[in-house]
Scaffold this motif. Structure first.
Motif, mmCIF file in Angstrom:
data_model
loop_
_atom_site.group_PDB
_atom_site.id
_atom_site.type_symbol
_atom_site.label_atom_id
_atom_site.label_comp_id
_atom_site.label_asym_id
_atom_site.label_seq_id
_atom_site.Cartn_x
_atom_site.Cartn_y
_atom_site.Cartn_z
ATOM 1 N N TYR A 97 0.822 -1.210 0.000
ATOM 2 C CA TYR A 97 0.000 0.000 0.000
ATOM 3 C C TYR A 97 0.862 1.269 0.000
ATOM 4 N N SER A 98 2.084 1.173 0.509
ATOM 5 C CA SER A 98 3.013 2.305 0.446
ATOM 6 C C SER A 98 3.436 2.565 -1.006
ATOM 7 N N TYR A 99 3.583 1.495 -1.782
ATOM 8 C CA TYR A 99 3.881 1.654 -3.203
ATOM 9 C C TYR A 99 2.728 2.377 -3.907
ATOM 10 N N TYR A 100 1.497 1.979 -3.580
ATOM 11 C CA TYR A 100 0.332 2.654 -4.165
ATOM 12 C C TYR A 100 0.343 4.136 -3.799
ATOM 13 N N TYR A 101 0.602 4.393 -2.513
ATOM 14 C CA TYR A 101 0.626 5.781 -2.035
ATOM 15 C C TYR A 101 1.690 6.587 -2.784
ATOM 16 N N SER A 102 2.871 5.998 -2.948
ATOM 17 C CA SER A 102 3.969 6.700 -3.620
ATOM 18 C C SER A 102 3.595 7.039 -5.056
ATOM 19 N N PHE A 103 2.944 6.098 -5.739
ATOM 20 C CA PHE A 103 2.555 6.345 -7.130
ATOM 21 C C PHE A 103 1.553 7.491 -7.218
ATOM 22 N N PHE A 104 0.523 7.448 -6.408
ATOM 23 C CA PHE A 104 -0.524 8.467 -6.474
ATOM 24 C C PHE A 104 -0.051 9.829 -5.973
ATOM 25 N N SER A 105 0.760 9.837 -4.927
ATOM 26 C CA SER A 105 1.179 11.115 -4.351
ATOM 27 C C SER A 105 2.225 11.820 -5.211
ATOM 28 N N PHE A 106 2.994 11.051 -6.014
ATOM 29 C CA PHE A 106 4.019 11.651 -6.868
ATOM 30 C C PHE A 106 3.599 11.730 -8.328
ATOM 31 N N PHE A 107 2.335 11.446 -8.615
ATOM 32 C CA PHE A 107 1.842 11.509 -9.989
ATOM 33 C C PHE A 107 1.934 12.951 -10.478
ATOM 34 N N GLY A 108 2.821 13.187 -11.448
ATOM 35 C CA GLY A 108 3.208 14.556 -11.787
ATOM 36 C C GLY A 108 2.309 15.272 -12.770
ATOM 37 N N VAL A 109 1.003 15.131 -12.610
ATOM 38 C CA VAL A 109 0.086 15.756 -13.559
ATOM 39 C C VAL A 109 0.093 17.285 -13.452
ATOM 40 N N THR A 110 0.602 17.815 -12.354
ATOM 41 C CA THR A 110 0.700 19.275 -12.199
ATOM 42 C C THR A 110 2.107 19.777 -12.545
ATOM 43 N N GLY A 111 2.900 18.948 -13.213
ATOM 44 C CA GLY A 111 4.295 19.294 -13.507
ATOM 45 C C GLY A 111 4.460 20.449 -14.481
ATOM 46 N N LEU A 112 3.420 20.760 -15.254
ATOM 47 C CA LEU A 112 3.494 21.876 -16.200
ATOM 48 C C LEU A 112 2.872 23.127 -15.576
ATOM 49 N N TRP A 113 3.175 23.354 -14.304
ATOM 50 C CA TRP A 113 2.527 24.442 -13.562
ATOM 51 C C TRP A 113 2.933 25.825 -14.086
ATOM 52 N N VAL A 114 4.114 25.952 -14.682
ATOM 53 C CA VAL A 114 4.504 27.245 -15.253
ATOM 54 C C VAL A 114 3.542 27.618 -16.381
ATOM 55 N N MET A 115 3.274 26.666 -17.262
ATOM 56 C CA MET A 115 2.305 26.905 -18.333
ATOM 57 C C MET A 115 0.930 27.233 -17.755
ATOM 58 N N TYR A 116 0.560 26.490 -16.727
ATOM 59 C CA TYR A 116 -0.770 26.674 -16.143
ATOM 60 C C TYR A 116 -0.927 28.075 -15.557
ATOM 61 N N LEU A 117 0.088 28.536 -14.833
ATOM 62 C CA LEU A 117 0.009 29.869 -14.227
ATOM 63 C C LEU A 117 0.012 30.957 -15.298
ATOM 64 N N GLN A 118 0.770 30.746 -16.366
ATOM 65 C CA GLN A 118 0.721 31.687 -17.484
ATOM 66 C C GLN A 118 -0.671 31.676 -18.129
ATOM 67 N N HIS A 119 -1.219 30.488 -18.256
ATOM 68 C CA HIS A 119 -2.568 30.334 -18.794
ATOM 69 C C HIS A 119 -3.577 31.081 -17.932
ATOM 70 N N ALA A 120 -3.302 31.156 -16.621
ATOM 71 C CA ALA A 120 -4.196 31.854 -15.689
ATOM 72 C C ALA A 120 -3.943 33.361 -15.664
ATOM 73 N N GLY A 121 -2.921 33.836 -16.392
ATOM 74 C CA GLY A 121 -2.693 35.263 -16.513
ATOM 75 C C GLY A 121 -1.520 35.825 -15.730
ATOM 76 N N LEU A 122 -0.723 34.989 -15.071
ATOM 77 C CA LEU A 122 0.423 35.473 -14.305
ATOM 78 C C LEU A 122 1.609 35.733 -15.224
ATOM 79 N N THR A 123 2.405 36.736 -14.882
ATOM 80 C CA THR A 123 3.651 36.987 -15.594
ATOM 81 C C THR A 123 4.701 35.983 -15.123
ATOM 82 N N LEU A 124 5.791 35.861 -15.875
ATOM 83 C CA LEU A 124 6.840 34.934 -15.452
ATOM 84 C C LEU A 124 7.489 35.386 -14.148
ATOM 85 N N PHE A 125 7.513 36.692 -13.888
ATOM 86 C CA PHE A 125 8.029 37.176 -12.602
ATOM 87 C C PHE A 125 7.146 36.685 -11.462
#
Length: 397
Positions: A11-39
């Protein structure tokens, strides 16, 4: 009835997979998409590092005071809350608050799941299996992180917000996996040893800063080595995240972005696998001296603002980022006495965090002002100039 703690590993393996699932890894793009500047994007990352640094000791105390399961549950709840805020936020301050929660959730899980797995092996005297289990956990982390980013790539130009919906759902699956874990029973000796280890190894923030400053004043070579690593890590990390803005602005399709991430990850894994062979042929110091060579490629960006060159540098710096950690870690272990090792490895981490806190948003601001290519070209020139100064560089020990 005897509790079968070995199921904790599964179950720790399951937890590790789900908790480290990097679907938010493109957060720079996402924040730009939301209107934030790179600064502003850079400031969010700085806030994350500041919060993570401040939460590091308190989260460790919580792990000692409460059960592993409660701390892991709290970490996933906070992570889900962070994703919910990212999904609905429309202002810089709300995004910044989400990053603070993300840092807290990261600290709550950092080391906790490993400790739970280790204690789960004690009753059946299977602690010798722990290195193998940790290796599997690292593989799960790499696979989950890469797979998550690949999935995110397909949503860049189509309902990007769904990446955080997926993050919430995956966070709930991680929470469910925690509920299946059984809290290990610690005997008095284990508890005593743990308390003693915590008292000896964990430093308060003030003590860590004082100890770090004292040691680094005396050890010039070690200080320069840690700064050298921090500079390289800063460049690789900054390029990795800010290149996301280039992919978006140049209209890369979701398929292309996912493909680039997969190829770069495969290259990183292969480079890690051949690193031991390289270290057998060359001394660690010789290898570290030439880590700056890929940085020379950044200079070319000032003269050739070419998409292919930028992409190739992304791949090269991804590989460099993968091999830097193990190389420096091995070298530190050779240089540092065992009684100082834990403290100085923390110092190296703190130096990198300090660089990220101060310089990451500055790099974002420069990209906003003068463009990606010129910014990293200037960084390449500055890095080469610094490393040519004999008093600073580790060319001579």
């Amino acid at each position: 009835m005897k509790i079968k703690y070995h199921k904790n590993i599964k179950y720790s393996y399951y937890y590790s997979f789900f908790s480290f699932f990097g679907v938010t890894g493109l957060w720079v793009m996402y924040l730009q998409h939301a209107g934030l500047t790179l600064f502003e994007v850079g400031l969010c990352e700085s806030i994350f590092h500041i919060a993570s640094f401040l939460f590091e000791v308190p989260s460790g105390l919580l792990a000692d005071r409460f059960s592993y399961r409660k701390v892991l549950v709290a970490g996933r709840v906070v992570s889900i809350l962070s994703a919910v805020i990212m999904l609905f936020a429309h202002s810089f301050w709300l995004f910044a608050f989400s990053f603070i929660l993300s840092a807290f959730s990261y600290n709550l899980q950092s080391g906790t799941i490993d400790a739970l797995m280790y204690d789960s092996l004690i009753e059946n005297q299977q602690t010798s299996d722990f290195p193998k289990i940790i290796s599997k956990t690292e593989i799960i982390f790499e696979v989950a992180d890469t797979l998550g980013v690949v999935v995110a790539g397909f949503f860049v130009h189509w309902h990007f917000e769904l990446t955080y919906v997926i993050a919430i759902l995956v966070g709930m699956l991680a929470l469910v996996s925690v509920l299946f874990l059984k809290e290990p029973l610690k005997n008095n000796q284990v508890q005593t040893d743990t308390v003693d280890a915590v008292k000896e190894a964990e430093l308060t923030i003030v003590e860590l800063i004082k100890s770090s400053w004292s040691i680094l004043k005396k050890e010039k070579f070690l200080r320069n080595l840690m700064i050298y690593q921090a500079v390289i890590d800063l460049i690789c990390t900054s390029y990795y995240y800010y290149y996301q803005s280039i992919m978006k602005s140049n209209g890369f399709s979701g398929f292309m972005i996912s493909g680039i991430i997969i190829i770069s990850s495969v290259m990183a894994v292969l480079s890690i696998s051949v690193t031991p062979r390289i270290t057998r042929c060359f001394s660690q110091l010789t290898i570290l001296r030439f880590l700056v060579v890929p940085i020379l490629g950044l200079i070319s960006l000032m003269f050739f603002r070419n998409e292919i060159i930028m992409l190739l540098l992304f791949m090269i710096l991804r590989v460099l980022s993968a091999v830097v950690g193990p190389l420096f870690s091995n070298y530190y272990n050779d240089l540092i006495e065992s009684k100082q090792r834990a403290t100085l490895l923390s110092v190296a981490s703190v130096i990198f965090s300090a660089f990220m806190i101060v310089l990451f948003p500055v790099i974002g601001w420069l990209i906003d002002q003068i463009g990606f290519a010129i910014t990293f070209g200037v960084i390449g020139i500055a890095t080469c100039a610094i490393t040519c100064v004999k008093k600073f560089l580790i060319i001579t020990k």
